[in-house]
Design a protein around this motif. Structure first.
Motif, PDB file in Angstrom:
ATOM      1  N   ASN A 171       0.828  -1.213   0.000  1.00  0.00           N
ATOM      2  CA  ASN A 171       0.000   0.000   0.000  1.00  0.00           C
ATOM      3  C   ASN A 171       0.860   1.260   0.000  1.00  0.00           C
ATOM      4  O   ASN A 171       0.480   2.265  -0.595  1.00  0.00           O
ATOM      5  CB  ASN A 171      -0.948   0.006   1.199  1.00  0.00           C
ATOM      6  N   ILE A 172       2.004   1.221   0.659  1.00  0.00           N
ATOM      7  CA  ILE A 172       2.922   2.365   0.613  1.00  0.00           C
ATOM      8  C   ILE A 172       3.435   2.541  -0.813  1.00  0.00           C
ATOM      9  O   ILE A 172       3.416   3.644  -1.364  1.00  0.00           O
ATOM     10  CB  ILE A 172       4.091   2.163   1.603  1.00  0.00           C
ATOM     11  N   ALA A 173       3.880   1.452  -1.417  1.00  0.00           N
ATOM     12  CA  ALA A 173       4.437   1.514  -2.771  1.00  0.00           C
ATOM     13  C   ALA A 173       3.390   1.918  -3.805  1.00  0.00           C
ATOM     14  O   ALA A 173       3.725   2.556  -4.807  1.00  0.00           O
ATOM     15  CB  ALA A 173       5.042   0.165  -3.143  1.00  0.00           C
ATOM     16  N   LEU A 174       2.144   1.583  -3.571  1.00  0.00           N
ATOM     17  CA  LEU A 174       1.078   1.860  -4.535  1.00  0.00           C
ATOM     18  C   LEU A 174       0.887   3.358  -4.765  1.00  0.00           C
ATOM     19  O   LEU A 174       0.666   3.793  -5.890  1.00  0.00           O
ATOM     20  CB  LEU A 174      -0.225   1.222  -4.040  1.00  0.00           C
ATOM     21  N   LEU A 176      -3.912   4.697   5.864  1.00  0.00           N
ATOM     22  CA  LEU A 176      -2.714   5.188   6.531  1.00  0.00           C
ATOM     23  C   LEU A 176      -1.460   4.839   5.731  1.00  0.00           C
ATOM     24  O   LEU A 176      -0.583   5.688   5.522  1.00  0.00           O
ATOM     25  CB  LEU A 176      -2.611   4.623   7.948  1.00  0.00           C
ATOM     26  N   MET A 177      -1.368   3.607   5.251  1.00  0.00           N
ATOM     27  CA  MET A 177      -0.187   3.199   4.486  1.00  0.00           C
ATOM     28  C   MET A 177      -0.114   3.938   3.149  1.00  0.00           C
ATOM     29  O   MET A 177       0.969   4.327   2.706  1.00  0.00           O
ATOM     30  CB  MET A 177      -0.192   1.681   4.245  1.00  0.00           C
ATOM     31  N   ASN A 178      -1.267   4.141   2.485  1.00  0.00           N
ATOM     32  CA  ASN A 178      -1.287   4.923   1.249  1.00  0.00           C
ATOM     33  C   ASN A 178      -0.806   6.348   1.521  1.00  0.00           C
ATOM     34  O   ASN A 178      -0.049   6.921   0.724  1.00  0.00           O
ATOM     35  CB  ASN A 178      -2.693   4.978   0.654  1.00  0.00           C
ATOM     36  N   THR A 179      -1.236   6.912   2.641  1.00  0.00           N
ATOM     37  CA  THR A 179      -0.836   8.272   2.995  1.00  0.00           C
ATOM     38  C   THR A 179       0.653   8.331   3.325  1.00  0.00           C
ATOM     39  O   THR A 179       1.329   9.305   2.972  1.00  0.00           O
ATOM     40  CB  THR A 179      -1.699   8.795   4.163  1.00  0.00           C
ATOM     41  N   ILE A 180       1.181   7.304   3.961  1.00  0.00           N
ATOM     42  CA  ILE A 180       2.629   7.255   4.207  1.00  0.00           C
ATOM     43  C   ILE A 180       3.378   7.192   2.873  1.00  0.00           C
ATOM     44  O   ILE A 180       4.405   7.854   2.692  1.00  0.00           O
ATOM     45  CB  ILE A 180       2.996   6.073   5.133  1.00  0.00           C
TER      46      ILE A 180
END
Length: 166
Positions: free
Chosen positions: A83-86, A135-139
């Motif tokens: 999700n972070i990488a996306l 949260l992970m997308n926002t990070i």
């Protein structure tokens, strides 16, 4: 197929994120003064975002399902790190193209919130929302913003046309 591979080889996930970041940084630096190319890269990098979050699955959900949780990823947490990488590429390229990194950070976080809301309230797509995903997308968007700021400064010192304002 990619998800299964990453699940089987979870130690490679941080390496994959690093590779995504490095490729983005290189492309952003090369095209820092070519806004049309950066907007095109933004659009192309949004395709996997929508494909992985809004394309219907074979399952349908009969009720609104949303998990409320907040946690930081661990290096072995494939889904969280994915999700972070996306969100890293589209926010990064949009920040460089618009020269407004903080606006693109807010837009990336808002887009993630809209996606999670759609997953919650459109049961036909068969996906459940999760505040951890937001949260992970926002990070990922935050990392992208930092990268864009650094690459923009580097491009600005290399030429006077590739600047990002702070």
């Amino acid at each position: 197929m990619i998800t299964n591979f990453l699940l089987d080889h979870s130690a490679l996930v941080p390496v994959a994120i690093l590779l995504v970041a490095l490729v983005c940084a290189a492309l952003g630096y090369l095209f820092a003064d070519r806004r049309r190319i950066l907007w095109t890269l933004t659009g192309v990098s949004l395709v996997p975002v929508f494909a992985l979050t809004l394309v219907p699955t074979v399952h349908t959900i009969d009720e609104v399902v949303c998990t409320a949780q907040f946690f930081l990823p661990t290096l072995g947490s494939v889904e969280l790190l994915a999700n972070i990488a996306l969100f890293l590429p589209p926010v990064y390229f949009a920040a460089l193209a618009s020269r407004r990194p903080l606006t693109m950070l807010a837009a990336g976080s808002a887009l993630s919130a809209v996606i999670e809301a759609l997953q919650a309230f459109v049961p036909a797509i068969g996906r459940a929302c999760d505040t951890g995903d937001w949260l992970m997308n926002t990070i990922g968007a935050l990392l992208a913003t930092g990268m864009a700021w650094l690459v923009g400064r580097r491009a600005q010192s290399g030429s006077s046309t590739g600047a990002i304002s702070s």
